[in-house]
Scaffold this motif. Structure first.
Motif, PDB file in Angstrom:
ATOM      1  N   LYS A 251       1.404  -9.553 -39.503  1.00 33.07           N
ATOM      2  CA  LYS A 251       2.638  -9.718 -38.733  1.00 33.07           C
ATOM      3  C   LYS A 251       2.371  -9.827 -37.234  1.00 33.07           C
ATOM      4  CE  LYS A 251       5.624  -7.498 -42.132  1.00 33.07           C
ATOM      5  NZ  LYS A 251       6.565  -6.387 -42.427  1.00 33.07           N
ATOM      6  N   ASP A 252       1.172  -9.428 -36.800  1.00 36.06           N
ATOM      7  CA  ASP A 252       0.807  -9.594 -35.392  1.00 36.06           C
ATOM      8  C   ASP A 252       0.416 -11.036 -35.075  1.00 36.06           C
ATOM      9  OD1 ASP A 252       1.202  -6.920 -34.693  1.00 36.06           O
ATOM     10  OD2 ASP A 252      -0.837  -6.348 -35.282  1.00 36.06           O
ATOM     11  N   LEU A 253       0.196 -11.839 -36.103  1.00 36.50           N
ATOM     12  CA  LEU A 253      -0.283 -13.225 -35.980  1.00 36.50           C
ATOM     13  C   LEU A 253      -1.699 -13.256 -35.429  1.00 36.50           C
ATOM     14  CD1 LEU A 253       2.900 -15.092 -34.673  1.00 36.50           C
ATOM     15  CD2 LEU A 253       2.180 -14.661 -37.020  1.00 36.50           C
TER      16      LEU A 253
ATOM     17  N   ARG B  27       3.966 -13.292 -28.752  1.00 33.51           N
ATOM     18  CA  ARG B  27       4.963 -12.226 -28.956  1.00 33.51           C
ATOM     19  C   ARG B  27       6.310 -12.813 -29.395  1.00 33.51           C
ATOM     20  NH1 ARG B  27       1.377  -9.729 -25.494  1.00 33.51           N
ATOM     21  NH2 ARG B  27       1.185  -7.465 -25.778  1.00 33.51           N
TER      22      ARG B  27
ATOM     23  N   ARG C 117       6.104 -13.813 -33.115  1.00 39.86           N
ATOM     24  CA  ARG C 117       6.122 -12.720 -34.093  1.00 39.86           C
ATOM     25  C   ARG C 117       7.513 -12.504 -34.668  1.00 39.86           C
ATOM     26  NH1 ARG C 117       2.071  -8.790 -30.509  1.00 39.86           N
ATOM     27  NH2 ARG C 117       0.155  -9.896 -31.084  1.00 39.86           N
ATOM     28  N   GLU C 118       8.528 -12.927 -33.943  1.00 40.37           N
ATOM     29  CA  GLU C 118       9.901 -12.821 -34.444  1.00 40.37           C
ATOM     30  C   GLU C 118      10.150 -13.807 -35.584  1.00 40.37           C
ATOM     31  OE1 GLU C 118      12.399 -13.483 -31.092  1.00 40.37           O
ATOM     32  OE2 GLU C 118      11.569 -11.804 -29.921  1.00 40.37           O
TER      33      GLU C 118
ATOM     34  N   TYR D 247       7.884 -14.462 -38.004  1.00 38.45           N
ATOM     35  CA  TYR D 247       6.770 -14.220 -38.920  1.00 38.45           C
ATOM     36  C   TYR D 247       7.045 -14.721 -40.333  1.00 38.45           C
ATOM     37  CZ  TYR D 247       3.835 -11.853 -42.283  1.00 38.45           C
ATOM     38  OH  TYR D 247       3.005 -11.595 -43.347  1.00 38.45           O
TER      39      TYR D 247
ATOM     40  N   ASN E 211       1.080 -19.104 -41.259  1.00 36.25           N
ATOM     41  CA  ASN E 211       2.224 -18.222 -41.043  1.00 36.25           C
ATOM     42  C   ASN E 211       3.549 -18.973 -40.927  1.00 36.25           C
ATOM     43  OD1 ASN E 211      -0.238 -16.672 -39.442  1.00 36.25           O
ATOM     44  ND2 ASN E 211       1.066 -15.297 -40.649  1.00 36.25           N
TER      45      ASN E 211
END
Length: 695
Positions: free
Chosen positions: A31-33, A414, A417-418, A420, A653
């Motif tokens: 989830k952090d990519l 960042r 990440r929304e 994901y 992803n």
């Protein structure tokens, strides 16, 4: 054909599901990519500046930092006397600003007390030059004493930091390469390597090396010396084993370090930062490592980019190739060093084009990296790397252009990440193009000693196929011959000179079970020792391809030959095989304008449920290889794109990432239902487009 494609898609999806399970890394949260970090050397700077520096790193968006890569003299200032207090303070300050730490083993820079007291540990070149203190990587991996001293220091470090939750992982050594070392201990170790390989039977070695030729026969392993590679006509079978030995020395040194750290580090990963010198043969050879990482520099005067400004952007496939090489080894990979701007060591060290640094970071991410780290935070004020850019300049505060590009990337990640989605959420047509290239550096070693044509280039030959696959928008894996190939609709085996019956049988089974194999010239001409089998030349492949080879030809580069396929003509000179195909084969390409005009060079044959395409020639410019793959994929109903050289497309992803290395803008047509998240569909030079894929 449609039914076959449907079955392949099911196979791909099943394979991807399995690989997704394998790629679920215990070390990184998908989830952090991707996480982003930066090198820092506390020992280089006044301690009063450390907190300011870590605070600024955090403000820019970095999530981890990297310590102690070259600090052996500070960690062990005297033999057996250790000082970790300064490093403890640095770790604590990094943690204060939410920066995790990668700890390093410092083995690339043994301290002066060690080299002066034990000069026998120094590396020796073939010409007799003995390296000395004052640089780096001057110790011999073959020296048992050096290893013992290094392991003792590493164990102390691991005992101290192995259970520290602020330390997320370890980097071994620094850019460890293969040493062609002529230290006396290396010669003794080479003999031991040969004793083990040939079961202490000198006659086995004589047979393998063909020592009956030119009166080279050995009566004892103690008579064997390290081969003089610079000497003309030196036994190339001996050199083949020497290169295997040299790679094994590096691999064993790294593996032992890793096992030692793991005695104490229970929740920390261990890797190292290889330079992608694919032909050295050591990458991926240390099984104890948790995953692989690499170093990649893009702009240093090589001028492999596109157009007048290409040298400021770099080779469009340099990062992509590294991604596709390192990722398949263990599923997880990262980049430990990625340049933030000008470097100091190139032949010419230009400024990167504005946007190029961000382009490189996105290129690493596109291939599936879990982390990206840049070298380095501060530009050094003294030492060999004074002119090497950092994230900040010589005053320690002014952010460089490349530093701001890192900050931009970290802000963008960042935001993403929304959005994901799981790592392996990728479009079906993209997965249908999934292709493997089987690679073993030993083939390059063997060919290099007997090229037969000075213009032959093994990696250049492979690139002709790789470049085409990337223009197709295909996901590519470089794999070893041990890999299960059934996951791949198409597998390419380029210039795979060293082979045996078992390997040919494995390829034959892959084809008979529905796979599509592309085999190219110079494949399976020799056995694993580099000897020609006592069969018709090239005959090892006949059960697979159905072809017999009448002979091969080599031409002058200034007077190339011509090949014809589907009404188009192509030039060649480095290698051409004149084939006698099986009765059930299709001839796709034939020679013209030579005394063997009309003879086949490219054949296609069905076998079982699959196909074999044999390309017996290496073209001048890669146009032939591209057209052969286009013809094959069309025959197989595999949909492909036609991206220009310099534009690449990858998925991960649930995101599509398009990268433009060209010297002009590129318009990308979004797949139906996709949503642009970063950039625009008209992508400028050094630009990036990221879009969300419709589910």
């Amino acid at each position: 054909m449609r039914k076959r494609l449907f079955l392949w898609l099911l196979l791909c999806m099943g394979a991807i599901a399995a690989s997704a399970q394998q790629a679920s890394s215990p070390w990184f949260d998908d989830k952090d990519l991707a996480l982003t970090g930066v090198y820092y050397y506390p020992e280089h700077w006044d301690e009063s500046q450390w907190e300011r520096d870590f605070k600024r790193m955090h403000e820019l968006g970095f999530e981890f930092t990297h310590f102690a890569e070259f600090a052996w003299a500070q960690l062990e200032p005297q033999e057996g006397v250790y000082d970790f207090a300064w490093l403890d303070r640095a770790v604590a300050l990094a943690a204060k600003y939410d920066l995790k730490v990668i700890m390093c083993t410092s083995t690339a820079t043994p301290p002066v007390w060690l080299t002066r007291k034990f000069p026998e540990i120094l590396l020796k070149h073939e010409d007799g030059t003995v390296l000395d203190h004052g640089a780096r990587q001057h110790a011999s991996f073959a020296s048992p004493l050096y290893r013992a001293l290094a392991y003792r220091m590493i164990e102390k470090l691991a005992q101290h930091y192995g259970n520290d939750p602020r330390i997320v992982g370890w980097q071994l050594d620094n850019e460890p390469g293969v040493q062609f070392d002529y230290n006396p201990k290396a010669e003794l170790a080479f003999r031991d390597f040969l004793r083990k390989k040939y079961k202490n039977d000198i006659q086995r070695l004589n047979d393998a090396w063909g020592t009956a030729f030119w009166s080279e026969v050995y009566s004892s392993f103690d008579e064997i010396t390290l081969p003089k590679r610079a000497q003309a006509f030196m036994n190339h079978h001996q050199i083949l084993d020497y290169r295997r030995f040299a790679a094994a020395q590096t691999n064993d040194f790294l593996n032992e370090q890793c096992l030692l750290i793991k005695k104490y580090a229970k929740n920390q990963w261990v890797t190292t930062n290889y330079i992608p010198n694919y032909e050295e043969g050591h990458i991926g050879g240390s099984p104890a490592l948790d995953f692989q990482s690499y170093t990649r520099y893009m702009v240093y005067g090589d001028n492999e980019g596109i157009g007048r400004r290409g040298y400021r952007v770099g080779n469009p496939l340099r990062i992509a190739w590294a991604n596709d090489f390192f990722r398949p080894i263990q599923g997880t990979y990262g980049v430990m060093e990625l340049q933030p701007g000008q470097v100091n060591w190139g032949s010419i060290n230009p400024q990167p084009l504005p946007g190029a640094v961000r382009l490189w970071i996105w290129s690493v991410f596109a291939g599936g990296a879990d982390f990206i780290c840049t070298y380095r935070y501060r530009q050094p004020l003294y030492g060999t790397e004074q002119y090497h850019y950092g994230i900040v300049g010589t005053d320690g505060m002014t952010v460089t252009p490349g530093g701001w590009e890192y900050a931009t990337f970290m802000k963008e990640i960042r935001q993403l990440r929304e959005h994901y989605a799981p790592r392996e959420e990728k479009p079906a047509d993209y997965l249908a193009r999934r292709t493997a290239i089987v690679f073993n550096p030993e083939n390059s070693w063997s060919i290099e000693r007997q090229k037969q044509n000075v213009t032959w280039n093994t990696l250049g030959h492979i690139e002709k196929y790789y470049r085409t696959l990337k223009s197709f928008g295909a996901p590519v894996d470089f794999v070893s011959e041990d890999k299960d190939l059934s996951d791949y609709p198409v597998v390419i085996v380029p210039a795979y000179q060293l082979a045996d019956k078992d390997l040919i049988a494995k390829w034959k089974t892959y084809v008979e079970q529905g796979g599509n194999l592309v085999v190219t010239c110079r494949t399976a001409q020799k056995d694993r020792y580099g000897r020609l089998p006592e069969i018709p030349f090239g005959g090892m492949l006949t059960p697979l391809t159905g072809n017999e080879m009448e002979f091969y030809d080599l031409l002058l580069p200034e007077n190339p030959g011509v090949l014809s396929m589907d009404g188009k003509e192509y030039t060649w000179n480095t290698w051409g095989e004149i084939l006698k195909p099986a009765s059930d084969a299709e001839v796709w390409g034939s020679y013209i304008r030579e005394f063997y005009e009309g003879k086949p060079a490219v054949t296609f044959r069905k076998a079982g449920k699959g196909t074999v395409t044999y390309v017996g020639v290496d073209s001048t410019d890669g146009r032939l290889e591209k057209d052969i793959l286009k013809k094959l994929y069309a025959r197989l109903d595999i949909p492909v794109m036609d991206l220009p050289y310099g534009v690449t497309l990858e998925y991960r992803n649930g995101l599509g990432i398009v990268l433009n290395y060209m010297d002009k803008p590129y318009h990308f047509d979004l797949p139906t239902g996709s949503e642009v998240l970063i950039g625009e569909t008209d992508i400028p030079t050094a630009g990036v487009l990221v879009f969300k894929v419709k589910k």
